[in-house]
Design a protein around this motif. Structure first.
Motif, mmCIF file in Angstrom:
data_model
loop_
_atom_site.group_PDB
_atom_site.id
_atom_site.type_symbol
_atom_site.label_atom_id
_atom_site.label_comp_id
_atom_site.label_asym_id
_atom_site.label_seq_id
_atom_site.Cartn_x
_atom_site.Cartn_y
_atom_site.Cartn_z
ATOM 1 N N THR A 144 28.213 9.937 -4.822
ATOM 2 C CA THR A 144 28.254 9.398 -6.179
ATOM 3 C C THR A 144 28.248 10.499 -7.237
ATOM 4 O O THR A 144 28.724 10.285 -8.357
ATOM 5 C CB THR A 144 27.062 8.457 -6.412
ATOM 6 N N LEU A 147 32.056 11.298 -8.117
ATOM 7 C CA LEU A 147 32.979 10.190 -8.358
ATOM 8 C C LEU A 147 34.120 10.566 -9.297
ATOM 9 O O LEU A 147 35.269 10.166 -9.091
ATOM 10 C CB LEU A 147 32.214 8.988 -8.939
ATOM 11 N N THR A 154 35.882 7.690 -4.703
ATOM 12 C CA THR A 154 35.869 6.255 -4.979
ATOM 13 C C THR A 154 36.339 5.452 -3.768
ATOM 14 O O THR A 154 35.869 4.334 -3.541
ATOM 15 C CB THR A 154 36.752 5.928 -6.194
ATOM 16 N N LYS A 155 37.270 6.013 -2.985
ATOM 17 C CA LYS A 155 37.697 5.329 -1.756
ATOM 18 C C LYS A 155 36.517 5.162 -0.810
ATOM 19 O O LYS A 155 36.300 4.096 -0.224
ATOM 20 C CB LYS A 155 38.787 6.130 -1.044
ATOM 21 N N PHE A 158 33.793 2.640 -2.171
ATOM 22 C CA PHE A 158 34.211 1.253 -2.006
ATOM 23 C C PHE A 158 34.141 0.828 -0.541
ATOM 24 O O PHE A 158 33.676 -0.277 -0.224
ATOM 25 C CB PHE A 158 35.629 1.076 -2.540
ATOM 26 N N VAL A 179 28.284 4.996 -11.341
ATOM 27 C CA VAL A 179 29.607 4.416 -11.570
ATOM 28 C C VAL A 179 29.809 4.106 -13.051
ATOM 29 O O VAL A 179 30.875 4.380 -13.614
ATOM 30 C CB VAL A 179 29.794 3.145 -10.718
ATOM 31 N N ALA A 183 32.906 5.933 -14.901
ATOM 32 C CA ALA A 183 34.076 5.064 -15.062
ATOM 33 C C ALA A 183 35.007 5.479 -16.200
ATOM 34 O O ALA A 183 36.233 5.442 -16.030
ATOM 35 C CB ALA A 183 33.623 3.612 -15.253
ATOM 36 N N LEU A 186 37.841 7.763 -15.216
ATOM 37 C CA LEU A 186 38.701 7.348 -14.112
ATOM 38 C C LEU A 186 39.855 6.500 -14.626
ATOM 39 O O LEU A 186 39.729 5.779 -15.614
ATOM 40 C CB LEU A 186 37.900 6.548 -13.079
ATOM 41 N N PRO A 190 41.625 4.801 -8.637
ATOM 42 C CA PRO A 190 40.221 5.214 -8.574
ATOM 43 C C PRO A 190 39.309 4.377 -9.481
ATOM 44 O O PRO A 190 38.197 4.022 -9.091
ATOM 45 C CB PRO A 190 40.263 6.674 -9.019
ATOM 46 N N ARG A 193 38.806 0.947 -7.790
ATOM 47 C CA ARG A 193 37.889 1.000 -6.648
ATOM 48 C C ARG A 193 36.438 1.176 -7.104
ATOM 49 O O ARG A 193 35.523 0.570 -6.534
ATOM 50 C CB ARG A 193 38.302 2.143 -5.713
ATOM 51 N N ALA A 194 36.216 2.001 -8.131
ATOM 52 C CA ALA A 194 34.861 2.203 -8.627
ATOM 53 C C ALA A 194 34.290 0.901 -9.195
ATOM 54 O O ALA A 194 33.121 0.559 -8.944
ATOM 55 C CB ALA A 194 34.841 3.303 -9.687
#
Length: 307
Positions: A144, A147, A154-155, A158, A179, A183, A186, A190, A193-194
């Motif tokens: 994390t 990220l 993020t893959k 998730f 996250v 965020a 991103l 990505p 997914r986050a």
């Protein structure tokens, strides 16, 4: 309760952009004499999913498909120069026993964190196992923390959050706040997914409470609704529904007036959005309307008592 520093970002509520592109070229030889070998054109296509009618949160995420790797090509010049360049070393072996893999990677965190993330990605993506052993907390924290900077992070998050056990590990190690704060940096897949991982973490009561307590949760989700495509909007709306889902519960963690959030949701629903996202959005608008009405009645009551 974890305290949060003063928010450092300024959100723009009403900006959005959408794009989608998928192209593939096919060549067919003609005539009796075969043509000279040519490099087959590469292709790249976004993954797609069909919307399910299921109302449960967990089922809405099992439809996710990770983007396939871009195929490699071989040309005549490559074949001629095979003796010139030394062959590349083979990739590290894939370990299918996740418990053993987690243990090995935890030991490598301090020496080679990049290889740790790469091996995790190869072992969990694109087909995450349903029954996963708990990820070590140190490994989850390292994940994390990267990220916004490491492409596979993020893959991996998730994929891990598809498991109940690792969803809990993620919440306990502060992944909800991580996250929310990562965020805005991103975009594209990505970001989707986050947000999907965040909504999954919020299915746990502890994850939902940490989200509601975060000062940036609402403005960040409003920003993500404006900048992401259909799937991203769906997940951001779902997260906002968690924030405002405690209407009547006596807890007031909201950092934005419900009528302003409602306008942002309405604007998001006017653009590209999945069918499930529209259903979530309609329900969220009803909740925001109820909350706005309750706040108005409370204000009128206080004014009446003051007089």
């Amino acid at each position: 309760m974890k305290t949060h520093q003063q928010p450092k970002l300024k959100t723009q509520l009403f900006s959005c952009g959408f794009f989608r592109h998928c192209a593939q070229t096919v060549l067919s030889p003609t005539g009796t004499t075969p043509p000279l070998p040519q490099t087959p054109p590469g292709f790249q296509c976004e993954s797609s999913t069909s919307s399910s009618s299921s109302s449960t949160t967990s089922q809405s995420f099992t439809q996710w498909r990770f983007s396939p790797p871009t195929p490699t090509t071989t040309t005549n010049s490559n074949l001629i120069q095979t003796n010139t360049n030394p062959p590349s070393p083979p990739p590290p072996p894939q370990i299918h026993n996740l418990q053993e893999l987690f243990h090995i990677l935890e030991l490598q965190l301090t020496t080679d964190p990049t290889s740790v993330l790469n091996l995790l990605e190869r072992s969990l993506v694109p087909n995450p196992p349903q029954n996963q052993p708990p990820c070590p907390p140190n490994l989850m924290r390292a994940l994390t923390a990267n990220l916004a900077t490491a492409k596979p992070a993020t893959k991996i998050l998730f994929a891990l959050c598809l498991s109940d056990a690792n969803r809990r590990v993620a919440v306990e190690t502060g992944a909800v706040s991580a996250v929310v704060e990562a965020a805005p940096d991103l975009d594209g897949a990505p970001a989707e997914r986050a947000l999907a991982a965040l909504e999954l973490m919020c299915t746990l009561p502890e994850g939902a409470e940490e989200l509601r307590a975060h000062a940036l949760a609402v403005p960040v989700m409003v920003t993500m609704m404006a900048k992401t495509a259909a799937r991203g909007k769906e997940y951001a709306i779902g997260v906002l529904a968690v924030v405002y889902g405690s209407v009547g519960g006596g807890e007031e963690h909201h950092t934005a007036p419900p009528e302003e959030v409602a306008r942002a949701v309405e604007l998001a629903l006017q653009g590209e959005c999945s069918a499930r996202g529209r259903r979530k959005g309609a329900q969220l608008l009803k909740t925001l309307q109820q909350l706005s009405q309750a706040e108005l009645e409370a204000a009128e009551s206080h004014l009446h008592e003051a007089n």
